[in-house]
Design a protein around this motif. Structure first.
Motif, PDB file in Angstrom:
ATOM      1  N   UNK A  24     -18.262   8.843 -19.773  1.00  0.00           N
ATOM      2  CA  UNK A  24     -18.435  10.503 -20.071  1.00  0.00           C
ATOM      3  C   UNK A  24     -17.786  11.294 -20.097  1.00  0.00           C
ATOM      4  N   UNK A  25     -17.018  10.881 -18.463  1.00  0.00           N
ATOM      5  CA  UNK A  25     -15.166  11.618 -18.104  1.00  0.00           C
ATOM      6  C   UNK A  25     -14.291  10.967 -19.432  1.00  0.00           C
ATOM      7  N   UNK A  26     -15.220   9.952 -19.505  1.00  0.00           N
ATOM      8  CA  UNK A  26     -13.625   9.036 -20.828  1.00  0.00           C
ATOM      9  C   UNK A  26     -13.713   9.666 -21.520  1.00  0.00           C
ATOM     10  N   UNK A  27     -15.317  10.245 -22.592  1.00  0.00           N
ATOM     11  CA  UNK A  27     -15.562  10.789 -23.584  1.00  0.00           C
ATOM     12  C   UNK A  27     -14.547  12.332 -23.657  1.00  0.00           C
ATOM     13  N   UNK A  28     -14.733  12.940 -23.134  1.00  0.00           N
ATOM     14  CA  UNK A  28     -14.699  14.482 -22.637  1.00  0.00           C
ATOM     15  C   UNK A  28     -12.988  13.734 -23.012  1.00  0.00           C
ATOM     16  N   UNK A  30     -10.647  11.975 -24.083  1.00  0.00           N
ATOM     17  CA  UNK A  30     -10.793  11.580 -25.308  1.00  0.00           C
ATOM     18  C   UNK A  30     -10.598  13.044 -26.143  1.00  0.00           C
ATOM     19  N   UNK A  31     -11.534  13.817 -26.160  1.00  0.00           N
ATOM     20  CA  UNK A  31     -11.847  15.072 -26.906  1.00  0.00           C
ATOM     21  C   UNK A  31     -10.745  15.715 -26.808  1.00  0.00           C
ATOM     22  N   UNK A  32     -10.376  15.999 -25.840  1.00  0.00           N
ATOM     23  CA  UNK A  32      -9.671  16.955 -25.542  1.00  0.00           C
ATOM     24  C   UNK A  32      -8.170  17.401 -25.229  1.00  0.00           C
ATOM     25  N   UNK A  33      -7.958  15.756 -24.808  1.00  0.00           N
ATOM     26  CA  UNK A  33      -6.652  15.699 -24.741  1.00  0.00           C
ATOM     27  C   UNK A  33      -6.174  13.416 -25.287  1.00  0.00           C
ATOM     28  N   UNK A  34      -6.126  13.486 -26.988  1.00  0.00           N
ATOM     29  CA  UNK A  34      -6.484  12.487 -27.142  1.00  0.00           C
ATOM     30  C   UNK A  34      -5.229  11.817 -27.960  1.00  0.00           C
TER      31      UNK A  34
END
Length: 113
Positions: A24-28, A30-34
Motif C-alpha cells: 500500500x505504501x509503495x502504491x501511494x 509510486x502515485x505521488x512521487x513516481x
C-alpha cells in the motif's frame, strides 16, 4: 501436514499485515512521487543485477512493483521462508526435493510409520 501451530498462525498474520502495508505504501509513493520511486527501484535493481541485462528494460519490470501479482508473490515467498526455518526441538521443515527419477516430492514423504 495437519493444522498449523498457533505461533505459526500469528507469524503468518504478522507477515500478511507487513506485506499489505508495504504494498500500500509503495502504491501511494509510486502515485505521488513516481520519479523518486523509480530511482529507488532502479537502485535496488542495480544491487540485484536486474539492470545489467540490456534486453530487460526497467519499463518492463518497474510497473510490476506493488501490483496484485507482486503482493501474492512476496507473501508466498515470506511465508515459505517462515515454514522452511528449523527450530530447536521443533518439527523439521517439509522442504521440496526431487528424486533421482526427476519426481518432485517433499521430505516428509519419506517418513515411515
Amino acid at each position: 501436514m495437519g493444522l498449523l501451530r498457533p505461533g505459526l498462525w500469528l507469524k503468518k498474520l504478522w507477515i500478511l499485515l507487513l506485506v499489505v502495508v508495504e504494498v500500500a505504501m509503495g502504491k501511494v509513493l509510486m502515485t505521488l512521487f513516481p520519479e523518486r520511486a523509480m530511482q529507488n527501484i532502479l537502485a535496488m535493481g542495480q544491487k540485484t543485477g536486474m539492470t545489467r541485462n540490456p534486453q530487460f528494460s526497467p519499463d518492463n519490470w518497474v510497473p510490476t512493483f506493488f501490483s496484485i501479482q507482486y503482493f501474492w508473490f512476496v507473501l508466498k515467498v515470506r511465508w515459505q521462508r517462515l515454514e522452511d526455518k528449523a527450530e530447536l526441538g521443533g518439527l523439521a521443515p517439509n522442504c521440496p526435493v526431487i528424486r533421482l527419477s526427476g519426481q518432485k516430492c517433499n521430505i516428509w514423504d519419506f517418513i515411515q510409520g
